[in-house]
Design a protein around this motif. Structure first.
Motif, PDB file in Angstrom:
ATOM      1  N   ALA A 171     -34.462   1.561  18.401  1.00  0.00           N
ATOM      2  CA  ALA A 171     -33.583   0.453  18.001  1.00  0.00           C
ATOM      3  C   ALA A 171     -32.130   0.770  18.359  1.00  0.00           C
ATOM      4  O   ALA A 171     -31.422  -0.070  18.945  1.00  0.00           O
ATOM      5  N   ALA A 172     -31.671   1.991  18.029  1.00  0.00           N
ATOM      6  CA  ALA A 172     -30.288   2.374  18.356  1.00  0.00           C
ATOM      7  C   ALA A 172     -30.098   2.388  19.870  1.00  0.00           C
ATOM      8  O   ALA A 172     -29.076   1.934  20.393  1.00  0.00           O
ATOM      9  N   ASN A 173     -31.105   2.881  20.560  1.00  0.00           N
ATOM     10  CA  ASN A 173     -31.009   2.959  22.016  1.00  0.00           C
ATOM     11  C   ASN A 173     -30.828   1.566  22.640  1.00  0.00           C
ATOM     12  O   ASN A 173     -30.082   1.395  23.604  1.00  0.00           O
ATOM     13  N   HIS A 174     -31.497   0.586  22.067  1.00  0.00           N
ATOM     14  CA  HIS A 174     -31.349  -0.775  22.595  1.00  0.00           C
ATOM     15  C   HIS A 174     -29.906  -1.260  22.433  1.00  0.00           C
ATOM     16  O   HIS A 174     -29.336  -1.895  23.331  1.00  0.00           O
ATOM     17  N   ILE A 175     -29.324  -0.926  21.313  1.00  0.00           N
ATOM     18  CA  ILE A 175     -27.931  -1.349  21.076  1.00  0.00           C
ATOM     19  C   ILE A 175     -26.988  -0.651  22.060  1.00  0.00           C
ATOM     20  O   ILE A 175     -26.063  -1.278  22.588  1.00  0.00           O
ATOM     21  N   VAL A 176     -27.268   0.605  22.356  1.00  0.00           N
ATOM     22  CA  VAL A 176     -26.452   1.286  23.374  1.00  0.00           C
ATOM     23  C   VAL A 176     -26.641   0.601  24.731  1.00  0.00           C
ATOM     24  O   VAL A 176     -25.685   0.422  25.499  1.00  0.00           O
ATOM     25  N   ASN A 177     -27.860   0.190  25.033  1.00  0.00           N
ATOM     26  CA  ASN A 177     -28.082  -0.544  26.299  1.00  0.00           C
ATOM     27  C   ASN A 177     -27.203  -1.790  26.382  1.00  0.00           C
ATOM     28  O   ASN A 177     -26.652  -2.111  27.435  1.00  0.00           O
TER      29      ASN A 177
ATOM     30  N   THR B 291     -44.732  -2.034  21.843  1.00  0.00           N
ATOM     31  CA  THR B 291     -44.946  -3.234  21.035  1.00  0.00           C
ATOM     32  C   THR B 291     -46.214  -3.054  20.200  1.00  0.00           C
ATOM     33  O   THR B 291     -46.238  -3.319  18.992  1.00  0.00           O
ATOM     34  N   ARG B 292     -47.258  -2.557  20.840  1.00  0.00           N
ATOM     35  CA  ARG B 292     -48.526  -2.348  20.124  1.00  0.00           C
ATOM     36  C   ARG B 292     -48.339  -1.348  18.984  1.00  0.00           C
ATOM     37  O   ARG B 292     -48.961  -1.445  17.933  1.00  0.00           O
ATOM     38  N   MET B 293     -47.460  -0.382  19.190  1.00  0.00           N
ATOM     39  CA  MET B 293     -47.237   0.647  18.169  1.00  0.00           C
ATOM     40  C   MET B 293     -46.219   0.230  17.115  1.00  0.00           C
ATOM     41  O   MET B 293     -45.920   1.010  16.211  1.00  0.00           O
ATOM     42  N   GLY B 294     -45.625  -0.926  17.280  1.00  0.00           N
ATOM     43  CA  GLY B 294     -44.602  -1.349  16.324  1.00  0.00           C
ATOM     44  C   GLY B 294     -43.290  -0.609  16.502  1.00  0.00           C
ATOM     45  O   GLY B 294     -42.480  -0.507  15.581  1.00  0.00           O
ATOM     46  N   LEU B 295     -43.065  -0.047  17.692  1.00  0.00           N
ATOM     47  CA  LEU B 295     -41.848   0.727  17.943  1.00  0.00           C
ATOM     48  C   LEU B 295     -40.854   0.008  18.842  1.00  0.00           C
ATOM     49  O   LEU B 295     -39.742   0.491  19.073  1.00  0.00           O
ATOM     50  N   MET B 296     -41.253  -1.141  19.366  1.00  0.00           N
ATOM     51  CA  MET B 296     -40.387  -1.866  20.306  1.00  0.00           C
ATOM     52  C   MET B 296     -39.166  -2.418  19.567  1.00  0.00           C
ATOM     53  O   MET B 296     -39.296  -3.010  18.492  1.00  0.00           O
ATOM     54  N   PRO B 297     -37.948  -2.200  20.127  1.00  0.00           N
ATOM     55  CA  PRO B 297     -36.767  -2.761  19.457  1.00  0.00           C
ATOM     56  C   PRO B 297     -36.753  -4.288  19.541  1.00  0.00           C
ATOM     57  O   PRO B 297     -37.468  -4.875  20.350  1.00  0.00           O
ATOM     58  N   ASP B 298     -35.941  -4.899  18.687  1.00  0.00           N
ATOM     59  CA  ASP B 298     -35.773  -6.362  18.755  1.00  0.00           C
ATOM     60  C   ASP B 298     -34.936  -6.712  19.972  1.00  0.00           C
ATOM     61  O   ASP B 298     -33.782  -6.285  20.071  1.00  0.00           O
ATOM     62  N   VAL B 299     -35.523  -7.469  20.863  1.00  0.00           N
ATOM     63  CA  VAL B 299     -34.812  -7.864  22.083  1.00  0.00           C
ATOM     64  C   VAL B 299     -34.760  -9.397  22.106  1.00  0.00           C
ATOM     65  O   VAL B 299     -35.796 -10.052  22.177  1.00  0.00           O
TER      66      VAL B 299
END
Ligand code: BGP
Length: 486
Positions: free
Chosen positions: A196-202, A272-280
């Motif tokens: 999740a944090a990584n997505h925000i850095v992206n 996504t299957r693992m429930g680890l995908m960030p909110d995009v």
């Protein structure tokens, strides 16, 4: 492929060396600077090796002219440094501290007067603590406009003097160590929060690149990625599949976003299957597509070798694994944790063909060529090697440091880099890590990387005298001959 004659390095090749603000500057609370997450983290007992901090570091803040004079003596064409966000905007998103900005103004002027191209890194891990306290740091989207404001300040201040800009240093490393392994601030051990944090850095990275292209049309900007090619341990198809997985998990998760503006397809489906995908969101997707780096920075130390992950546990259970025993002083997890248990796609293992440094990092110059080739083939962006070097214990004897082992290491990497150029890779420069000795984030002052020895240790700064090592004079010759002798 073996060539009887290698191509020359390009005539305008940027022979450089690198550093980062927290690791060299010191003056951690001078001239209005605010605290960063590293200032606070390093002051908490037990967080760093021997309690070492960057309070004084090698006191570059007060030795700047002397250090640039040594760069000029060496003949450096480029110097990569980072700006401490909290020096320029002490509370992260409030007023600009002119005294802090002025330090970088003087540094850049000094570099230019000595014919050295500045390469400015916007973020090398030292987030203002105020943004951590106020918003929760990179876990909050509130940090994106703060980062944009900070970037805008620097773009305006230095757009006429700085051509090469790096957005984020090793986003994969600081998000992994900060949110997965918990041995960098903010000391979180939760892989879901890491993604999740990584997505925000992206999003912050894309925002900065877009803004840069509006405000600095003649400059060049890109992220610096901590890259390592992945090898399968054996030719067993299961190991080869594990290597494909690891390449997605370790590299493509970042590189595809930077260079293609989207997350890699298979990995996104798995997460996504693992429930680890960030909110995009749709707006996120559009932003990522709009940001195009001008070059890709590559930091290369070593690659990785993997085999099939034999962990049979379901993902949800594996995600609960206790990482509290992870040695905080190592950049890597312990041997029994050297795998990817939350995401059971591969196990990391030692490569039986490679020697290691004193700190257990594999030495693999051929992997450098493999990596440069793979990345260039895939993304066709000019590459800029923004870090590569050997951490070792150097001994000062009779006022000299004979670091022939560092020369051997660097020469082997320059050789394979030249082979990669002959293969066809477009390389614009090479910044060895590091110019002077400096603070190693989790290994204190004993692990040295510099061309210039600095007289200090874990116990204190001593005289902070600068002493060029044998490698200094070797690199001086390499630069003078544009690498012809390699
Ligand atoms: C990279 C960082 C650098 C530097 C280098 C060496 O990941 O970008 O800042 O620290 O690694 O690492 P270490 O000091 O742990 O040996």
């Amino acid at each position: 492929m073996y060539y009887d004659k290698l191509d020359d390095f390009p005539p305008d090749f940027l022979w450089g060396a690198a550093s980062a603000a927290y690791q060299i500057e010191g003056a951690y609370d001078e001239d209005g600077k605010g605290p960063s997450i590293w200032d606070v983290y390093a002051h908490q007992p037990g967080n760093t090796f021997n309690g070492t901090t960057g309070d004084v570091a090698i006191d570059h803040y007060h030795h700047m002219k002397e250090d640039v004079a040594l760069m000029a003596k060496m003949g450096l064409k480029a110097y990569r440094f980072s700006v401490a966000w909290a020096r320029v905007i002490p509370d992260g998103d409030g007023a600009v501290n002119e005294a802090g900005l002025d330090f970088y103004r003087r540094l850049i002027r000094e570099l230019k007067q000595n014919g050295i191209e500045p390469v400015l890194t916007l973020y090398h891990w030292d987030l203002p603590q105020a943004l951590q306290d106020k918003y929760g740091g990179w876990e909050s989207r509130e940090v994106i406009p703060a980062f944009a404001k900070y970037c805008r300040t620097l773009f305006h201040a230095f757009k006429d003097d700085v051509k090469y800009w790096v957005t984020f240093n090793e986003q994969n490393v600081f998000t992994g160590l900060g949110y997965r392994w918990g041995n960098h601030p903010p000391k979180v051990q939760d892989v879901r929060r890491m993604f999740a944090a990584n997505h925000i850095v992206n999003l912050a990275n894309a925002t900065a690149i877009k803004l840069f292209h509006e405000l600095v049309p003649n400059g060049l900007i890109g992220p610096s990625f901590g890259y390592g090619p992945v090898y399968p341990l054996t030719g067993a198809p299961t190991d080869v599949l594990a290597a494909v997985n690891a390449d997605d998990f370790n590299n493509n998760w970042w590189l595809d976003v930077y260079c293609r503006g989207e997350y890699p397809y298979f990995m996104a489906k798995t997460l996504t299957r693992m429930g680890l995908m960030p909110d995009v969101t749709d707006a996120d997707r559009a932003l990522l597509k709009q940001a195009h780096p001008d070059f890709l920075g590559i930091n290369y130390y070593h690659g990785g070798t993997v085999q099939q992950n034999r962990l049979e546990k379901p993902v949800a259970e594996a995600a609960k694994k206790d990482f509290s025993a992870t040695d905080p002083y190592l950049m890597q997890p312990k041997a029994d944790q050297a795998q990817s248990p939350e995401v059971p796609m591969f196990n990391a293992v030692a490569n039986p063909y490679l020697k290691k440094t004193d700190w257990g990092w594999e030495i693999d110059p051929v992997g450098f060529r493999v990596g440069l080739r793979q990345v260039y083939e895939k993304y066709r962006l000019p590459l800029f090697v923004t870090e590569n070097g050997l951490g070792a214990v150097d001994e000062l004897a009779d006022g000299e440091v004979d670091d022939q082992y560092r020369i051997d290491y660097l020469a082997a990497h320059l050789r394979t880099m030249k082979e990669a150029i002959t293969d066809g890779v477009e390389l614009i420069g090479y910044c060895a890590w590091s110019f002077t000795d400096l603070l190693s984030w989790l290994n204190g002052y004993r692990k040295r990387y510099g061309f210039v020895y600095v007289d200090r240790d874990d116990d204190g700064p001593k005289q902070l005298k600068r002493i060029p090592k044998k490698s200094f004079y070797w690199y001086q010759q390499i630069i003078a001959q544009n690498g012809a002798q390699i």
